[in-house]
Scaffold this active site. Structure first.
Site, PDB file in Angstrom:
ATOM      1  N   ASN A 141       0.870  -1.181   0.000  1.00  0.00           N
ATOM      2  CA  ASN A 141       0.000   0.000   0.000  1.00  0.00           C
ATOM      3  C   ASN A 141       0.907   1.230   0.000  1.00  0.00           C
ATOM      4  O   ASN A 141       1.507   1.549   1.017  1.00  0.00           O
ATOM      5  CB  ASN A 141      -0.895  -0.042   1.251  1.00  0.00           C
ATOM      6  N   LYS A 184       0.080   4.267  -0.235  1.00  0.00           N
ATOM      7  CA  LYS A 184      -0.554   5.454   0.356  1.00  0.00           C
ATOM      8  C   LYS A 184      -0.317   6.674  -0.553  1.00  0.00           C
ATOM      9  O   LYS A 184      -0.307   6.513  -1.778  1.00  0.00           O
ATOM     10  CB  LYS A 184      -0.048   5.658   1.787  1.00  0.00           C
ATOM     11  N   HIS A 202      -9.517   1.158   4.985  1.00  0.00           N
ATOM     12  CA  HIS A 202      -8.239   1.310   5.696  1.00  0.00           C
ATOM     13  C   HIS A 202      -8.450   2.224   6.903  1.00  0.00           C
ATOM     14  O   HIS A 202      -9.257   3.162   6.843  1.00  0.00           O
ATOM     15  CB  HIS A 202      -7.189   1.902   4.742  1.00  0.00           C
ATOM     16  N   GLU A 229      -6.828   4.609   7.971  1.00  0.00           N
ATOM     17  CA  GLU A 229      -6.628   6.039   7.674  1.00  0.00           C
ATOM     18  C   GLU A 229      -7.883   6.634   7.034  1.00  0.00           C
ATOM     19  O   GLU A 229      -8.222   7.793   7.281  1.00  0.00           O
ATOM     20  CB  GLU A 229      -5.379   6.216   6.797  1.00  0.00           C
ATOM     21  N   GLU A 276      -5.110  -4.812  10.750  1.00  0.00           N
ATOM     22  CA  GLU A 276      -4.053  -3.810  10.946  1.00  0.00           C
ATOM     23  C   GLU A 276      -4.303  -3.055  12.248  1.00  0.00           C
ATOM     24  O   GLU A 276      -5.142  -2.136  12.278  1.00  0.00           O
ATOM     25  CB  GLU A 276      -4.054  -2.808   9.794  1.00  0.00           C
ATOM     26  N   GLY A 324       2.849   2.496  10.777  1.00  0.00           N
ATOM     27  CA  GLY A 324       3.786   3.606  10.595  1.00  0.00           C
ATOM     28  C   GLY A 324       4.526   3.990  11.869  1.00  0.00           C
ATOM     29  O   GLY A 324       5.176   5.035  11.927  1.00  0.00           O
ATOM     30  N   SER A 365       3.796  -2.003  10.265  1.00  0.00           N
ATOM     31  CA  SER A 365       5.258  -2.057  10.411  1.00  0.00           C
ATOM     32  C   SER A 365       5.845  -3.417  10.029  1.00  0.00           C
ATOM     33  O   SER A 365       6.770  -3.910  10.678  1.00  0.00           O
ATOM     34  CB  SER A 365       5.671  -1.661  11.833  1.00  0.00           C
TER      35      SER A 365
HETATM   36  P1  13P Z   1       3.239   0.525   7.643  1.00  0.00           P
HETATM   37  O1  13P Z   1       3.748  -0.771   7.062  1.00  0.00           O
HETATM   38  O2  13P Z   1       3.944   1.731   7.131  1.00  0.00           O
HETATM   39  O3  13P Z   1       3.160   0.447   9.143  1.00  0.00           O
HETATM   40  O4  13P Z   1       1.714   0.684   7.120  1.00  0.00           O
HETATM   41  C1  13P Z   1       0.825  -0.350   7.291  1.00  0.00           C
HETATM   42  C2  13P Z   1      -0.404  -0.045   6.540  1.00  0.00           C
HETATM   43  O5  13P Z   1      -1.192   0.801   6.930  1.00  0.00           O
HETATM   44  C3  13P Z   1      -0.634  -0.756   5.276  1.00  0.00           C
HETATM   45  O6  13P Z   1      -1.926  -0.540   4.807  1.00  0.00           O
END
Ligand code: 13P
Length: 259
Positions: free
Chosen positions: A11, A13, A101, A103, A173, A179, A219
């Site tokens: 992903n 983003k 997601h 976010e 997640e 992150g 992560s």
């Molecule tokens: P990270 O791997 O940067 O922690 O992000 C995870 C994520 O949100 C994937 O959709």
């Protein structure tokens, strides 16, 4: 793993313009091994503005990587400024769409009902949803992680038939691991992915539960991927930051060789 094929998804983003995206996917195609692509499904989920460029690279170079999107609207067309419809994505040969997601839920107010509409719209357009779920740190510390995730799975997939649920992907997640560099331990991730699977079993039956693929995200790095992927209820990874660097992402895809 009951014959479930692993799926490792990147992903991206809001990273990589279309020039950078072309470079990243070309580089990925060089560094990822053909053996890995035989054993593991891989997808990349670039921003909307990159999709056509990445599609062209994947198709012209015959790269064995699936094209994914990060989000979509549930309507097919209409007055929804700024939105993109499932059929527009399907036309670009997008095969997997991330839905719900954390976010999108936390920053843009997506509700379980929105997620449910989108899951259905993605399926209706012939693509596979990756439906995300996960708890906040406060919810985990208050002992409410399983209840939160169970509620998201039941609501997000409400009204689907068992074979539809069996064919999709659920990404667990934990929000506190995204992150932050703080990964769930393989045991914690396994426990939560097992809870997701038993929710599916209770609501949609054993066949759907055996078939549905469950990814862990938060992560994921080359160093922790082997232990996470070794858990019985973890069938893949949804990778954010580490998927932006093709070398690092390829090392995650090669998790079977490490450790
Ligand atoms: P990270 O791997 O940067 O922690 O992000 C995870 C994520 O949100 C994937 O959709």
């Amino acid at each position: 793993m009951a014959g479930r094929r692993p799926l490792i998804s990147g992903n991206w983003k809001m990273h990589h313009n279309h020039f950078e995206a072309i470079q990243a996917v070309q580089k990925l195609s060089y560094v990822v091994s053909a053996n890995d692509l035989e054993a593991v499904d891989v997808s990349v989920h670039p921003p909307f503005t990159d999709l056509r460029s990445v599609q062209t690279v994947i198709e012209s170079d015959e790269v064995g990587i699936a094209l994914g999107a990060q989000h979509c609207h549930w309507e097919d067309k209409g007055a929804f400024t700024g939105e993109v419809s499932p059929s527009m994505l399907a036309k670009l040969n997008v095969s997997l769409v991330i839905v719900g997601h954390s976010e999108r839920r936390e920053l843009f107010g997506e509700t379980d009902e929105d997620v449910n509409r989108k899951v259905k719209a993605v399926l209706a357009a012939g693509m596979t949803p990756i439906m995300c779920c996960g708890e906040t740190l406060e919810e985990r510390e208050a002992g409410g992680a399983v209840a939160k995730v169970e509620g998201q799975v039941r609501a997000g997939l409400d009204g689907l038939k068992a074979d539809q649920v069996g064919g999709l992907v659920i990404a667990y997640e934990p929000i506190w691991a995204i992150g932050t560099g703080r990964t769930a331990t393989p045991e914690d991730a396994q426990e939560m992915c097992a809870a997701v699977r038993s929710t599916v079993r209770d609501r949609w039956g054993a066949l759907a539960a055996d078939d549905v693929r469950i990814q862990y995200g938060g992560s994921v790095k080359p160093v922790n991927a082997p232990d996470l992927m070794g858990q019985p209820d973890i069938d893949g990874a949804l990778v954010g930051g580490a998927s932006l660097d093709p070398d690092e992402f390829a090392r995650i895809i090669a998790y079977r060789l490490v450790g």
